[in-house]
Design a protein around this motif. Structure first.
Motif, mmCIF file in Angstrom:
data_model
loop_
_atom_site.group_PDB
_atom_site.id
_atom_site.type_symbol
_atom_site.label_atom_id
_atom_site.label_comp_id
_atom_site.label_asym_id
_atom_site.label_seq_id
_atom_site.Cartn_x
_atom_site.Cartn_y
_atom_site.Cartn_z
ATOM 1 N N THR A 215 9.799 -6.992 1.576
ATOM 2 C CA THR A 215 8.971 -6.353 2.611
ATOM 3 C C THR A 215 7.809 -5.562 2.016
ATOM 4 O O THR A 215 7.201 -4.759 2.724
ATOM 5 N N ARG A 216 7.474 -5.810 0.752
ATOM 6 C CA ARG A 216 6.447 -4.988 0.126
ATOM 7 C C ARG A 216 5.079 -5.664 0.039
ATOM 8 O O ARG A 216 4.238 -5.321 -0.790
ATOM 9 N N ALA A 217 4.815 -6.634 0.924
ATOM 10 C CA ALA A 217 3.459 -7.181 1.013
ATOM 11 C C ALA A 217 2.487 -6.054 1.347
ATOM 12 O O ALA A 217 2.817 -5.144 2.129
ATOM 13 N N ILE A 218 1.320 -6.094 0.761
ATOM 14 C CA ILE A 218 0.385 -4.973 0.867
ATOM 15 C C ILE A 218 0.065 -4.619 2.313
ATOM 16 O O ILE A 218 -0.069 -3.446 2.669
ATOM 17 N N ALA A 219 -0.039 -5.625 3.175
ATOM 18 C CA ALA A 219 -0.385 -5.372 4.584
ATOM 19 C C ALA A 219 0.837 -5.247 5.484
ATOM 20 O O ALA A 219 0.703 -5.253 6.709
ATOM 21 N N SER A 220 2.011 -5.111 4.924
ATOM 22 C CA SER A 220 3.228 -5.095 5.739
ATOM 23 C C SER A 220 3.403 -3.760 6.451
ATOM 24 O O SER A 220 2.967 -2.706 5.964
#
Length: 385
Positions: A215-220
């Motif tokens: 869940t650590r996508a930059i836009a998450s």
């Protein structure tokens, strides 16, 4: 920007969120949590962050505890066994001159992300187990329906556990206490628990939350949540993260480059730990202030000949040692280690790949854990390498 309406729903775009059976129930629970007392005060969170900011470079964070907590263990007695086990394992690294900070996966580790969101058994399809804060571990659509009332149960369990953890005397270690941590995954729980104090927002469900590798996508929405709270934050990183994304993530999460704010937890697996080198190198080149921990467990899971998920202890040690060698070669301090452990005499991680596991001693709700003696050997071998 983090929505300060604490009773708001989790963003629709958030990954790894469950489907709730009754919308009205989750609305009621969010409202209840928005008015509940903090599990950790903003003052304590500030104290922890200041400790991390001022800690010597050769200090270590020892993060230990269950893969997913069992609600039946949310008792004073069980929690004392866990805190005593964490303290015992801290003594395995007692020669560390900069001191040890103890951190438990405890008092809120009730939600789990899953790579496969649904499973089918005997023609019936239902949610994969997302943790006791969502539903029951038993298979079947009735047991695996998203039950919002379980959030209230887990919140009460976290209160009981956090109170016991906070009362434990860990005087030989930094700050003299054990701090709580869990994965900030279930946003319907985390967002309503945010509190404002002196112009800053705090995630009061735990002292030190982490954002998982999934869940650590930059836009998450999860990174958006973590970006706007004042707690120290950890982010798990794995082989699919590029050096450029790591640098962008660090600047987004910690624009002031505060040394007490950001931690990266590397989880690669024994065979892929060398892929960490470019990320550490890029972080150092950019002057990023971040503590680095190793999670040598989540990349080393396999299914044995009995069809049981397990981990080989030699693989755990090898990844942890490889991590330390990489950081030392790049001139970056080794910041600590993150292990899934239990004080109970389980048989979940193994010494030999073909070791026969006793099903009666395999009690984890999700991933295999190290026993205290196994974890002690891991720590001792890691420190000596």
């Amino acid at each position: 920007m983090l929505n300060t309406n604490r009773a708001n729903a989790a963003p629709a775009s958030a990954d790894h969120q469950p489907v709730w059976e009754h919308d009205h129930d989750i609305e009621l629970l969010r409202g209840m949590l928005a008015n509940a007392a903090p599990l950790v005060s903003p003052e304590d969170i500030d104290a922890l962050r200041h400790t991390l900011r001022d800690a010597p470079q050769d200090s270590l964070v020892l993060q230990l505890g269950d893969c997913v907590e069992d609600l039946s263990e949310a008792t004073t007695e069980s929690t004392k066994r866990k805190t005593e086990a964490i303290s015992t394992l801290g003594t395995a690294l007692r020669h560390r001159p900069g001191g040890i900070l103890l951190l438990g996966r405890i008092a809120g580790q009730y939600a789990k992300p899953r790579s496969t969101p649904y499973e089918t058994v005997d023609g019936e399809t239902f949610m994969s187990f997302r943790g006791p804060i969502v539903h029951d571990v038993r298979r079947g659509s009735r047991h695996r329906a998203g039950n919002a009332h379980r959030i209230a149960t887990c919140h009460l369990a976290s209160q009981i556990t956090a109170r016991t953890v906070a009362s434990y005397d860990a005087a030989p270690f930094l700050t003299g206490r054990i701090w709580t941590s869990h994965e900030a995954l279930l946003l319907d729980y985390e967002i309503p628990m945010v509190r404002e104090s002196e112009g800053a927002h705090y995630a009061t469900s735990t002292a030190w939350p982490w954002i998982g590798n999934r869940t650590r996508a930059i836009a998450s929405p999860h990174i958006d949540f973590a970006e706007h709270v004042a707690n120290p934050i950890s982010v798990k990183v794995g082989p699919d993260l590029t050096p450029q994304d790591l640098v962008q993530l660090a600047k987004k999460m910690n624009p002031a480059n505060d040394p007490g704010r950001l931690t990266f937890i590397a989880r690669y697996g024994r065979s892929r730990i060398s892929e960490l080198v470019p990320l550490v190198r890029a972080s150092a080149a950019e002057g990023i202030s971040a503590r680095w921990l190793t999670d040598p467990m989540h990349g080393n899971t396999f299914t044995n000949h009995q069809g049981m998920k397990t981990r080989l202890i030699d693989d755990i040690v090898a990844e942890a040692v490889g991590f330390s060698k990489i950081l030392r070669a790049e001139g970056v301090p080794v910041g600590g280690i993150h292990l899934e452990t239990t004080p109970e005499p389980v048989q979940e991680c193994v010494w030999h790949r073909n070791e026969e596991i006793d099903p009666a001693r395999y009690t984890t709700g999700c991933d295999p854990r190290l026993t205290t003696p196994q974890a002690q050997q891991v720590l001792e071998r890691w420190e000596l390498a």
